[in-house]
Design a protein around this motif. Structure first.
Motif, mmCIF file in Angstrom:
data_model
loop_
_atom_site.group_PDB
_atom_site.id
_atom_site.type_symbol
_atom_site.label_atom_id
_atom_site.label_comp_id
_atom_site.label_asym_id
_atom_site.label_seq_id
_atom_site.Cartn_x
_atom_site.Cartn_y
_atom_site.Cartn_z
ATOM 1 N N MET A 1 0.740 -1.305 -0.087
ATOM 2 C CA MET A 1 0.068 0.026 -0.224
ATOM 3 C C MET A 1 0.891 1.314 -0.041
ATOM 4 O O MET A 1 0.629 2.221 -0.879
ATOM 5 C CB MET A 1 -1.069 -0.061 1.175
ATOM 6 C CG MET A 1 -2.023 1.195 1.542
ATOM 7 S SD MET A 1 -3.277 0.643 0.053
ATOM 8 C CE MET A 1 -3.132 1.765 -1.251
ATOM 9 N N GLY A 2 1.772 1.279 0.824
ATOM 10 C CA GLY A 2 2.815 2.236 0.892
ATOM 11 C C GLY A 2 3.715 2.674 -0.431
ATOM 12 O O GLY A 2 3.894 3.768 -0.909
ATOM 13 N N GLU A 3 4.083 1.526 -1.239
ATOM 14 C CA GLU A 3 4.426 1.862 -2.327
ATOM 15 C C GLU A 3 3.729 2.398 -3.446
ATOM 16 O O GLU A 3 4.163 3.032 -4.147
ATOM 17 C CB GLU A 3 4.988 0.379 -3.159
ATOM 18 C CG GLU A 3 6.132 -0.404 -2.190
ATOM 19 C CD GLU A 3 6.342 -1.961 -2.583
ATOM 20 O OE1 GLU A 3 5.814 -2.433 -3.033
ATOM 21 O OE2 GLU A 3 7.541 -2.162 -1.819
ATOM 22 N N ALA A 4 2.406 2.012 -3.454
ATOM 23 C CA ALA A 4 1.460 2.462 -4.332
ATOM 24 C C ALA A 4 1.341 4.068 -4.015
ATOM 25 O O ALA A 4 1.251 4.993 -4.799
ATOM 26 C CB ALA A 4 0.219 1.765 -4.203
ATOM 27 N N LEU A 5 1.147 4.402 -2.626
ATOM 28 C CA LEU A 5 1.069 5.730 -2.404
ATOM 29 C C LEU A 5 2.449 6.482 -2.640
ATOM 30 O O LEU A 5 2.362 7.747 -3.127
ATOM 31 C CB LEU A 5 1.131 5.820 -0.676
ATOM 32 C CG LEU A 5 -0.238 5.441 0.055
ATOM 33 C CD1 LEU A 5 -0.252 5.210 1.465
ATOM 34 C CD2 LEU A 5 -1.429 6.359 -0.480
ATOM 35 N N GLY A 6 3.434 5.876 -2.639
ATOM 36 C CA GLY A 6 4.790 6.523 -3.081
ATOM 37 C C GLY A 6 4.827 6.895 -4.802
ATOM 38 O O GLY A 6 5.344 7.594 -5.202
ATOM 39 N N ARG A 7 4.189 5.955 -5.396
ATOM 40 C CA ARG A 7 4.182 6.071 -6.635
ATOM 41 C C ARG A 7 3.123 7.056 -7.136
ATOM 42 O O ARG A 7 3.332 7.640 -8.324
ATOM 43 C CB ARG A 7 3.820 4.744 -7.581
ATOM 44 C CG ARG A 7 4.721 3.830 -7.547
ATOM 45 C CD ARG A 7 4.564 2.572 -8.378
ATOM 46 N NE ARG A 7 3.313 1.811 -7.872
ATOM 47 C CZ ARG A 7 3.492 0.516 -7.222
ATOM 48 N NH1 ARG A 7 4.710 0.270 -6.797
ATOM 49 N NH2 ARG A 7 2.430 0.000 -6.773
ATOM 50 N N GLY A 8 2.211 7.410 -6.555
ATOM 51 C CA GLY A 8 1.160 8.441 -6.721
ATOM 52 C C GLY A 8 -0.221 7.813 -6.998
ATOM 53 O O GLY A 8 -0.224 6.890 -7.989
ATOM 54 N N MET A 9 -1.397 8.213 -6.449
ATOM 55 C CA MET A 9 -2.521 7.651 -6.684
ATOM 56 C C MET A 9 -3.542 8.834 -6.965
ATOM 57 O O MET A 9 -3.431 9.995 -6.456
ATOM 58 C CB MET A 9 -3.023 6.873 -5.328
ATOM 59 C CG MET A 9 -2.139 5.751 -5.075
ATOM 60 S SD MET A 9 -2.730 4.708 -3.578
ATOM 61 C CE MET A 9 -3.943 3.931 -4.325
ATOM 62 N N VAL A 10 -4.611 8.427 -7.488
ATOM 63 C CA VAL A 10 -5.648 9.510 -8.046
ATOM 64 C C VAL A 10 -6.884 9.459 -7.053
ATOM 65 O O VAL A 10 -7.233 8.488 -6.516
ATOM 66 C CB VAL A 10 -6.134 9.023 -9.162
ATOM 67 C CG1 VAL A 10 -7.483 9.722 -9.968
ATOM 68 C CG2 VAL A 10 -5.148 8.962 -10.373
ATOM 69 N N LEU A 11 -7.045 10.786 -7.003
ATOM 70 C CA LEU A 11 -8.194 11.155 -5.897
ATOM 71 C C LEU A 11 -9.536 10.867 -6.418
ATOM 72 O O LEU A 11 -9.845 11.553 -7.649
ATOM 73 C CB LEU A 11 -8.226 12.459 -5.409
ATOM 74 C CG LEU A 11 -9.285 12.807 -4.235
ATOM 75 C CD1 LEU A 11 -8.996 11.870 -3.264
ATOM 76 C CD2 LEU A 11 -9.051 14.465 -3.757
ATOM 77 N N ALA A 12 -10.294 10.063 -6.090
ATOM 78 C CA ALA A 12 -11.889 9.948 -6.425
ATOM 79 C C ALA A 12 -12.738 10.417 -5.500
ATOM 80 O O ALA A 12 -12.629 10.024 -4.326
ATOM 81 C CB ALA A 12 -12.149 8.486 -6.925
#
Length: 336
Positions: free
Chosen positions: A268-279
């Motif tokens: 989950m942290g790795e995904a947060l570090g790559r950047g996630m889209v706000l929905a």
């Protein structure tokens, strides 16, 4: 962004010597702020875009207007966006249930890098009854929406709608109950149930709701912090601010399933570090009446209260307001 015109119409216009001016895609403006502890908060030129599959707005890029967004229950004012579940169409109240994404000035989705950062938002859940869900969450979508972010393309989540991807539910909430839930994925193997924290389910029966410690009859601020050590996510912590008072005890998540199977908290942290889209979305649940969120051990709602037909007849004006969205260094988003 991509603008499309029918080829035959375009060629005919060119042959006639006409000047072709495609109508630009409309995106309701929604300014947000990116913050640092050293430099404060800087306003971002952001807007929102409807999901391409939205019922009344599934037009090609270059055709949606402000009225199309209103018809889908979406409106913005200043730094606030309001999502209505039901709208009137030809005099009849019908479900719109919109879902929108945060769009940058470049026509791509904003990728929020939130590892060792925080995200804050002001919310008004007062008009969301039992059975409704005002969702504010992160999805590891492609920045270009797999080809057309400006048209709301490319949705994915940990339920593998669209395709499978990491999902971080910052808020799934109404006026009676709330939950925050990481849903890590390793490839197509996702933790669909997730590792949620719901104050009511944890025994804090007087913490969240109308007239409670977090008084949902009035607006409040939700702050979610993603603490990391050595580049690895170690915990997700929730706090609230209401009437100028900080309210702790909103929950902490320090583990989330198996790293080998779904990636766990590390994934989950790795995904947060790559950047996630706000929905952001508003919806209800005919199959389970949102009982997993607000009934039984999860909240005070009684059987039947979450039925969509009951909501539509008794709460036709149900809506949620999200405003003052800020993200950046831990401790930076709520400074005056």
């Amino acid at each position: 962004m991509t603008l499309r015109l029918p080829v035959i119409s375009l060629l005919a216009s060119l042959a006639a010597g006409a000047v072709v001016v495609p109508r630009a895609e409309f995106h309701p403006p929604l300014p947000t702020w990116k913050c640092t502890t050293s430099g404060g908060c800087v306003q971002q030129n952001t807007s929102v875009v409807l999901d391409r599959d939205s019922k009344y707005a599934a037009h090609s890029a270059g055709s949606r207007t402000e009225s199309d967004y209103a018809a889908m229950g979406v409106s913005t004012s200043g730094n606030a966006v309001t999502l209505y579940h039901y709208v009137k169409t030809n005099g009849t109240l019908v479900p719109a249930s919109p879902r929108i994404y945060l769009l940058g000035a470049d026509g791509k989705y904003v990728l929020m890098d939130l590892l060792n950062q925080e995200l804050s938002v002001d919310v008004d859940f007062s008009a969301l009854p039992c059975g409704e869900n005002g969702a504010f969450y992160l999805s590891e979508m492609a920045a270009d929406g797999r080809g057309d972010a400006g048209a709301g393309d490319g949705y994915c989540d940990a339920q593998c709608q669209g395709y499978c991807c990491n999902e971080m539910d910052i808020l799934e909430a109404n006026s009676m109950a709330t939950a925050m839930t990481p849903h890590p994925c390793k490839g197509n193997n996702c933790d669909r149930s997730g590792c949620g924290y719901n104050p009511y389910a944890s025994g804090q029966r007087g913490f969240y709701g109308p007239g409670k410690t977090v008084d949902t009859s009035k607006p409040f601020t939700v702050v979610t912090q993603f603490a990391a050590s050595g580049g690895k996510l170690t915990q997700i912590t929730r706090k609230y601010i209401q009437n100028g008072r900080e309210i702790g005890g909103g929950g902490t998540i320090s583990s989330c399933g198996s790293e080998s199977s779904t990636g766990g908290l590390t994934g989950m942290g790795e995904a947060l570090g790559r950047g996630m889209v706000l929905a952001m979305s508003i919806w209800n649940d005919a199959a389970q009446e949102m009982a997993w969120l607000d009934a039984g051990n999860n909240g005070p709602c009684a059987s039947g209260q979450g039925s969509p037909s009951v909501i539509q007849s008794q709460h036709p004006d149900t809506h949620v307001v999200f405003s003052n969205i800020r993200w950046g260094d831990i401790g930076s988003t709520t400074k005056n």
